[in-house]
Design an enzyme around this catalytic site. Structure first.
Site, short mmCIF file in Angstrom:
data_model
loop_
_atom_site.label_atom_id
_atom_site.label_comp_id
_atom_site.label_asym_id
_atom_site.label_seq_id
_atom_site.Cartn_x
_atom_site.Cartn_y
_atom_site.Cartn_z
N GLU A 128 -8.10 2.76 -1.21
CA GLU A 128 -6.77 2.46 -1.73
C GLU A 128 -5.70 3.12 -0.88
O GLU A 128 -5.93 4.18 -0.29
CB GLU A 128 -6.63 2.98 -3.16
CG GLU A 128 -6.75 1.94 -4.23
CD GLU A 128 -5.58 0.96 -4.28
OE1 GLU A 128 -4.87 0.76 -3.28
OE2 GLU A 128 -5.40 0.37 -5.34
N ASP A 129 -4.54 2.51 -0.84
CA ASP A 129 -3.42 3.11 -0.13
C ASP A 129 -2.77 4.22 -0.96
O ASP A 129 -2.50 5.30 -0.46
CB ASP A 129 -2.39 2.07 0.29
CG ASP A 129 -1.92 1.17 -0.85
OD1 ASP A 129 -2.43 1.28 -1.99
OD2 ASP A 129 -1.02 0.33 -0.60
N ASP A 162 -1.20 5.71 -7.96
CA ASP A 162 0.09 5.96 -8.60
C ASP A 162 -0.15 6.12 -10.11
O ASP A 162 -0.67 7.13 -10.54
CB ASP A 162 1.01 4.78 -8.26
CG ASP A 162 2.47 5.02 -8.57
OD1 ASP A 162 2.77 5.77 -9.52
OD2 ASP A 162 3.33 4.43 -7.90
N VAL A 185 7.57 5.27 -1.51
CA VAL A 185 7.16 5.40 -0.12
C VAL A 185 6.81 4.05 0.50
O VAL A 185 6.34 3.14 -0.18
CB VAL A 185 5.98 6.39 0.05
CG1 VAL A 185 6.42 7.81 -0.25
CG2 VAL A 185 4.80 6.00 -0.83
#
Length: 179
Positions: free
Chosen positions: A98-99, A102, A152
């Protein structure tokens, strides 16, 4: 594009060093296993590309498209599978790449969906962890950086499909998304 960046949070050099470190640890941990890297498009594709080159053992990749954002900056809370895996995962060692972790809502849903398919194991590697926004009870096994609660962009991360091609991770100026 660069004018929309409030400041650089993580430089290209910092990202490269961390990805190499994560790849070395994953290589060690998955020695002798049947590794399948499962990546959620589109944001994680840049991280996956660098991470898989840093993993020094046989590994396969597959992709999913999962949506919970639309074109906004806050998660809608509704998870939608747009594209499922092409690979059978029963008995495989799955590493979800995953990037950003959150709220965790999407990743919690995805992890349960994959767990129901009987893999040998499921772990999570995330480049970015944003614990201040967590709503789901989920943690990554491999974390690149823990970051503050800022919007971001760069290194695959976007706002409305823009900024993915920035070579660093930056904080987007609020005036860009509060227009």
């Amino acid at each position: 594009m660069y004018n929309d960046v409030k400041n650089v949070l993580l430089s290209e050099a910092e990202l490269s060093a961390k990805v190499a470190e994560m790849g070395a640890q994953i290589s060690k941990d998955y020695q002798g296993k049947n590794l399948l890297l499962v990546t959620v498009l589109k944001g994680a594709v840049v991280f996956l590309t660098d991470l898989m080159r840093a993993i020094d053992l046989p590994a396969e990749i597959d992709f999913m498209v999962v949506s919970s954002y639309g074109s906004g900056v806050k998660s809608s809370g509704v998870v939608k599978i747009v594209k499922d895996l092409d690979t059978e995962i029963a008995g495989r060692d799955i590493l979800i790449v995953e990037d950003i972790l959150d709220t965790g809502i999407t990743l919690e849903y995805l992890t349960q969906l994959l767990r129901d398919r009987n893999p040998a194991s499921i772990k999570i590697a995330t480049l970015l962890d944003k614990p201040a926004r967590r709503k789901a009870n989920i943690q990554a096994d491999y974390i690149g950086f823990s970051i503050p609660d800022e919007f971001v962009i760069g290194y695959g991360l976007d706002y409305d499909e823009k900024y993915r091609n920035l070579p660093f991770i930056g904080i987007l100026k609020p005036e860009v998304y509060t227009v």
